[in-house]
Design a protein around this motif. Structure first.
Motif, PDB file in Angstrom:
ATOM      1  N   ARG A  26       0.850  -1.196   0.000  1.00 54.13           N
ATOM      2  CA  ARG A  26       0.000   0.000   0.000  1.00 54.13           C
ATOM      3  C   ARG A  26       0.877   1.233   0.000  1.00 54.13           C
ATOM      4  NH1 ARG A  26      -4.872  -0.026   3.918  1.00 54.13           N
ATOM      5  NH2 ARG A  26      -5.844  -0.879   2.036  1.00 54.13           N
ATOM      6  N   MET A  27       0.682   2.098  -1.002  1.00 52.11           N
ATOM      7  CA  MET A  27       1.522   3.280  -1.119  1.00 52.11           C
ATOM      8  C   MET A  27       1.025   4.384  -0.184  1.00 52.11           C
ATOM      9  SD  MET A  27       3.873   2.342  -3.153  1.00 52.11           S
ATOM     10  CE  MET A  27       4.726   3.906  -3.343  1.00 52.11           C
ATOM     11  N   LEU A  28       1.912   4.839   0.694  1.00 53.77           N
ATOM     12  CA  LEU A  28       1.603   5.930   1.612  1.00 53.77           C
ATOM     13  C   LEU A  28       1.886   7.280   0.975  1.00 53.77           C
ATOM     14  CD1 LEU A  28       3.207   4.434   4.847  1.00 53.77           C
ATOM     15  CD2 LEU A  28       0.813   4.323   4.135  1.00 53.77           C
ATOM     16  N   SER A  29       2.844   7.276   0.067  1.00 60.25           N
ATOM     17  CA  SER A  29       3.213   8.479  -0.680  1.00 60.25           C
ATOM     18  C   SER A  29       3.717   8.014  -2.030  1.00 60.25           C
ATOM     19  CB  SER A  29       4.303   9.270   0.063  1.00 60.25           C
ATOM     20  OG  SER A  29       5.542   8.576   0.008  1.00 60.25           O
ATOM     21  N   ALA A  30       4.238   8.929  -2.817  1.00 64.10           N
ATOM     22  CA  ALA A  30       4.727   8.550  -4.143  1.00 64.10           C
ATOM     23  C   ALA A  30       5.960   7.661  -4.077  1.00 64.10           C
ATOM     24  CB  ALA A  30       5.039   9.805  -4.957  1.00 64.10           C
ATOM     25  N   LEU A  50       6.869  10.681 -12.379  1.00 64.91           N
ATOM     26  CA  LEU A  50       6.782  12.077 -11.945  1.00 64.91           C
ATOM     27  C   LEU A  50       6.222  12.212 -10.528  1.00 64.91           C
ATOM     28  CD1 LEU A  50       5.508  13.703 -15.270  1.00 64.91           C
ATOM     29  CD2 LEU A  50       7.860  13.514 -14.426  1.00 64.91           C
ATOM     30  N   GLY A  51       5.892  11.082  -9.902  1.00 64.73           N
ATOM     31  CA  GLY A  51       5.388  11.111  -8.529  1.00 64.73           C
ATOM     32  C   GLY A  51       4.001  11.704  -8.405  1.00 64.73           C
ATOM     33  N   LEU A  52       3.220  11.669  -9.482  1.00 64.49           N
ATOM     34  CA  LEU A  52       1.936  12.369  -9.486  1.00 64.49           C
ATOM     35  C   LEU A  52       0.783  11.569  -8.876  1.00 64.49           C
ATOM     36  CD1 LEU A  52       2.060  14.162 -12.964  1.00 64.49           C
ATOM     37  CD2 LEU A  52       2.410  15.159 -10.690  1.00 64.49           C
ATOM     38  N   THR A  53       1.027  10.326  -8.479  1.00 69.47           N
ATOM     39  CA  THR A  53      -0.060   9.551  -7.875  1.00 69.47           C
ATOM     40  C   THR A  53      -0.562  10.184  -6.586  1.00 69.47           C
ATOM     41  OG1 THR A  53       1.586   8.174  -6.758  1.00 69.47           O
ATOM     42  CG2 THR A  53       0.645   7.329  -8.830  1.00 69.47           C
ATOM     43  N   HIS A  54       0.310  10.940  -5.906  1.00 65.97           N
ATOM     44  CA  HIS A  54      -0.078  11.563  -4.648  1.00 65.97           C
ATOM     45  C   HIS A  54      -0.063  13.091  -4.735  1.00 65.97           C
ATOM     46  CE1 HIS A  54       0.619   7.463  -3.412  1.00 65.97           C
ATOM     47  NE2 HIS A  54       0.042   7.717  -2.258  1.00 65.97           N
ATOM     48  N   GLU A  55      -0.081  13.614  -5.957  1.00 66.05           N
ATOM     49  CA  GLU A  55      -0.200  15.051  -6.181  1.00 66.05           C
ATOM     50  C   GLU A  55      -1.619  15.487  -5.796  1.00 66.05           C
ATOM     51  OE1 GLU A  55      -0.044  18.992  -7.496  1.00 66.05           O
ATOM     52  OE2 GLU A  55       1.648  17.617  -7.227  1.00 66.05           O
ATOM     53  N   LYS A  56      -1.728  16.509  -4.962  1.00 64.99           N
ATOM     54  CA  LYS A  56      -3.028  16.907  -4.426  1.00 64.99           C
ATOM     55  C   LYS A  56      -4.047  17.212  -5.519  1.00 64.99           C
ATOM     56  CE  LYS A  56      -5.286  20.100  -1.188  1.00 64.99           C
ATOM     57  NZ  LYS A  56      -6.395  20.401  -2.120  1.00 64.99           N
ATOM     58  N   SER A  57      -3.645  17.952  -6.543  1.00 60.00           N
ATOM     59  CA  SER A  57      -4.610  18.333  -7.578  1.00 60.00           C
ATOM     60  C   SER A  57      -5.111  17.114  -8.350  1.00 60.00           C
ATOM     61  CB  SER A  57      -3.984  19.347  -8.532  1.00 60.00           C
ATOM     62  OG  SER A  57      -2.917  18.777  -9.267  1.00 60.00           O
ATOM     63  N   VAL A  58      -4.244  16.106  -8.510  1.00 56.21           N
ATOM     64  CA  VAL A  58      -4.636  14.880  -9.211  1.00 56.21           C
ATOM     65  C   VAL A  58      -5.625  14.092  -8.362  1.00 56.21           C
ATOM     66  CG1 VAL A  58      -3.805  12.692 -10.166  1.00 56.21           C
ATOM     67  CG2 VAL A  58      -2.470  14.783 -10.510  1.00 56.21           C
ATOM     68  N   MET A  59      -5.341  13.977  -7.074  1.00 56.89           N
ATOM     69  CA  MET A  59      -6.249  13.271  -6.169  1.00 56.89           C
ATOM     70  C   MET A  59      -7.576  14.008  -6.031  1.00 56.89           C
ATOM     71  SD  MET A  59      -3.420  12.118  -3.312  1.00 56.89           S
ATOM     72  CE  MET A  59      -4.486  11.008  -2.393  1.00 56.89           C
ATOM     73  N   ALA A 241       3.725   7.819 -15.915  1.00 53.40           N
ATOM     74  CA  ALA A 241       3.915   9.236 -15.583  1.00 53.40           C
ATOM     75  C   ALA A 241       2.595   9.953 -15.325  1.00 53.40           C
ATOM     76  CB  ALA A 241       4.687   9.938 -16.703  1.00 53.40           C
ATOM     77  N   LEU A 242       1.505   9.457 -15.919  1.00 52.37           N
ATOM     78  CA  LEU A 242       0.218  10.131 -15.754  1.00 52.37           C
ATOM     79  C   LEU A 242      -0.589   9.592 -14.576  1.00 52.37           C
ATOM     80  CD1 LEU A 242      -0.911  10.801 -19.432  1.00 52.37           C
ATOM     81  CD2 LEU A 242       0.402  12.248 -17.868  1.00 52.37           C
ATOM     82  N   ALA A 243      -0.009   8.717 -13.780  1.00 51.54           N
ATOM     83  CA  ALA A 243      -0.490   8.408 -12.430  1.00 51.54           C
ATOM     84  C   ALA A 243      -1.914   7.889 -12.347  1.00 51.54           C
ATOM     85  CB  ALA A 243      -0.352   9.667 -11.549  1.00 51.54           C
ATOM     86  N   SER A 363      18.969 -12.125 -16.044  1.00 52.44           N
ATOM     87  CA  SER A 363      18.154 -11.649 -14.921  1.00 52.44           C
ATOM     88  C   SER A 363      18.779 -10.397 -14.337  1.00 52.44           C
ATOM     89  CB  SER A 363      18.038 -12.734 -13.854  1.00 52.44           C
ATOM     90  OG  SER A 363      17.264 -13.815 -14.314  1.00 52.44           O
ATOM     91  N   ARG A 364      17.932  -9.598 -13.680  1.00 57.34           N
ATOM     92  CA  ARG A 364      18.403  -8.292 -13.243  1.00 57.34           C
ATOM     93  C   ARG A 364      17.499  -7.725 -12.157  1.00 57.34           C
ATOM     94  NH1 ARG A 364      17.713  -5.721 -18.932  1.00 57.34           N
ATOM     95  NH2 ARG A 364      18.529  -7.796 -19.360  1.00 57.34           N
ATOM     96  N   ILE A 365      17.979  -6.691 -11.529  1.00 53.71           N
ATOM     97  CA  ILE A 365      17.147  -5.830 -10.711  1.00 53.71           C
ATOM     98  C   ILE A 365      16.751  -4.660 -11.594  1.00 53.71           C
ATOM     99  CG2 ILE A 365      17.083  -4.277  -8.739  1.00 53.71           C
ATOM    100  CD1 ILE A 365      17.108  -7.210  -7.947  1.00 53.71           C
ATOM    101  N   ARG A 366      15.446  -4.381 -11.649  1.00 52.03           N
ATOM    102  CA  ARG A 366      14.990  -3.232 -12.441  1.00 52.03           C
ATOM    103  C   ARG A 366      14.643  -2.118 -11.460  1.00 52.03           C
ATOM    104  NH1 ARG A 366      10.282  -0.801 -14.039  1.00 52.03           N
ATOM    105  NH2 ARG A 366      10.187   0.038 -16.160  1.00 52.03           N
ATOM    106  N   LEU A 367      15.561  -1.184 -11.325  1.00 48.68           N
ATOM    107  CA  LEU A 367      15.401  -0.067 -10.399  1.00 48.68           C
ATOM    108  C   LEU A 367      14.870   1.132 -11.172  1.00 48.68           C
ATOM    109  CD1 LEU A 367      17.970   1.088  -7.739  1.00 48.68           C
ATOM    110  CD2 LEU A 367      16.919   2.742  -9.256  1.00 48.68           C
ATOM    111  N   THR A 368      13.821   1.765 -10.643  1.00 48.27           N
ATOM    112  CA  THR A 368      13.296   2.967 -11.294  1.00 48.27           C
ATOM    113  C   THR A 368      13.296   4.134 -10.314  1.00 48.27           C
ATOM    114  OG1 THR A 368      11.049   2.192 -10.782  1.00 48.27           O
ATOM    115  CG2 THR A 368      11.871   1.787 -12.999  1.00 48.27           C
ATOM    116  N   VAL A 369      13.793   5.256 -10.794  1.00 42.20           N
ATOM    117  CA  VAL A 369      13.852   6.485 -10.014  1.00 42.20           C
ATOM    118  C   VAL A 369      12.676   7.365 -10.413  1.00 42.20           C
ATOM    119  CG1 VAL A 369      15.265   8.509  -9.475  1.00 42.20           C
ATOM    120  CG2 VAL A 369      16.354   6.320  -9.953  1.00 42.20           C
ATOM    121  N   THR A 370      12.170   8.140  -9.469  1.00 39.75           N
ATOM    122  CA  THR A 370      11.090   9.076  -9.778  1.00 39.75           C
ATOM    123  C   THR A 370      11.488  10.491  -9.378  1.00 39.75           C
ATOM    124  OG1 THR A 370       9.905   9.091  -7.653  1.00 39.75           O
ATOM    125  CG2 THR A 370       9.497   7.227  -9.137  1.00 39.75           C
ATOM    126  N   ALA A 371      10.703  11.447  -9.846  1.00 34.71           N
ATOM    127  CA  ALA A 371      10.940  12.844  -9.467  1.00 34.71           C
ATOM    128  C   ALA A 371      10.619  13.087  -7.999  1.00 34.71           C
ATOM    129  CB  ALA A 371      10.079  13.764 -10.340  1.00 34.71           C
TER     130      ALA A 371
END
Length: 392
Positions: A26-30, A50-59, A241-243, A363-371
């Protein structure tokens, strides 16, 4: 396969270290989530670029649209289309500089729908070897002849084009990812368009991992190379990116009309609810805003550069590139699983990617960075990963 052999096949999957199971998060923040036992993690396994899943205007946009109902209850062709979806399609087309766009329920279903509708047994599809599974499956269900060219190898593609004439009653298609989901590299679009000018084919580019990630303003692969036009259909997703959730095909008015009438995954799927479209529309508005969007894109680039630099200095075998998809190559599935397990024990959530998602031995670790990741989260996590890598 015989149902009686399911257990036998499961045992073989487990023996190969490629067995998968579902873990709740469960995501508490982005950037932070908790599991079912309440343990908290810094998450580097999402596509929330872009971390927009927890952007106030989007929510807030999603909350407001809930007043129109929690579900759509039917397909758009039988139960009607929500205003939010039609507005979203207009805004996607404007953002991608195309005449029109059509929203599907997922990015996966978009590729299936587009390829199923446009290609048939009289067609030939040229597909990059490392294309996403949704492209591979779309090619298969289309019934077209499929020719695979080596990854991003335009010389090999040209040889195949020269050896395969345009079908008398069909069409040649070239389909490729814009940003490849497992390696994080970018298609050689300029060379691809040069081939198109010489050899005449319909070009489909999947920008699922490119929208909001590359290009000066996040418009994707074409903008990254400073190219206008030439791509017949741009596939994308609303879930990264569009959350939100869903996929889209940005294309001409004519192709959109054809998809509405021929793409079975669109015709026979229950429509996305208004709140999902409203969230995606607001996320796109944030990205389109010259101030907010540019700031997010710059932060994503900074975070990507920082994480890549720290992991490289720590001696981890990362795949070079410029996107926030950072593969850490382990080779064996067991090593990928061990690395991910130890990271989880230290509060870092990562994805261990194994066959069939990638070829055997890669095989690999797939690491993703966000804004949304902070400098502290990146630096602390990179240090922990450095120590874990030394252990294994």
């Amino acid at each position: 396969m015989k149902i009686s052999r399911i257990n036998e096949n499961l045992l073989a999957i487990k023996k190969s270290e490629n067995f998968r199971s579902i873990n709740d998060l469960r995501m508490l923040s982005a950037t932070r989530g908790i599991d079912g036992q309440g343990k908290e993690y810094v998450v580097f396994s999402s596509n929330n670029y872009l971390g927009l899943t927890h952007e106030k205007s989007v929510m807030d946009a999603a909350r407001a649209a809930v007043s129109f109902g929690t579900g759509s209850t039917g397909s758009r062709l039988t139960s009607g289309a929500s205003f939010e979806l039609s507005l979203l399609e207009k805004n996607i087309a404007d953002f991608k500089h195309t005449e029109s766009a059509l929203v599907f329920n997922t990015g996966y279903m978009t590729n299936l729908g587009v390829l199923y509708a446009l290609a048939d047994k009289s067609s030939v599809i040229f597909s990059d070897r490392l294309n996403h599974a949704s492209i591979i499956d779309g090619c298969r269900i289309s019934g077209a002849k499929i020719l695979i060219y080596e990854h991003n190898d335009m010389n090999h593609l040209e040889k195949l084009l020269e050896q395969t004439p345009v079908p008398a009653d069909g069409q040649r298609f070239v389909v490729t990812d814009g940003v490849f989901s497992m390696d994080g590299d970018i298609v050689d679009l300029p060379s691809l368009l040069n081939l198109k000018a010489k050899h005449d084919f319909c070009l489909i580019v999947d920008d699922a991992h490119a929208l909001g990630v590359i290009g000066k303003t996040g418009r994707g692969t074409a903008e990254h190379f400073g190219i206008n036009g030439g791509i017949d259909v741009q596939i994308g997703t609303l879930s990264k990116a569009l959350a939100s959730e869903g996929g889209y095909a940005a294309c001409s008015n004519e192709i959109r009309d054809y998809l509405v009438n021929k793409a079975r995954p669109f015709i026979f799927s229950t429509s996305l609810p208004p709140m999902v479209a409203a969230a995606a529309n607001q996320a796109l508005a944030v990205l389109s805003d010259s101030s907010k969007g540019n700031a997010l894109m710059e932060k994503l680039r900074e975070n990507t550069k920082l994480m890549r630099s720290l992991l490289e200095k720590a001696g981890l075998p990362i795949v070079q590139g410029c996107t926030p998809i950072i593969p850490i190559l382990t080779g064996s599935s067991q090593k990928a699983l061990n690395f991910a397990k130890l990271c989880r024990e230290n509060g870092i959530m990562l994805s261990a990617i194994r066959p069939p998602s990638v070829p055997e031995g890669t095989s690999r670790i797939r690491l993703t960075v966000t804004a949304a990741h902070s400098q502290e989260e990146i630096e602390k996590s990179a240090l922990i990963m450095k120590e874990i890598w030394r252990k294994i």
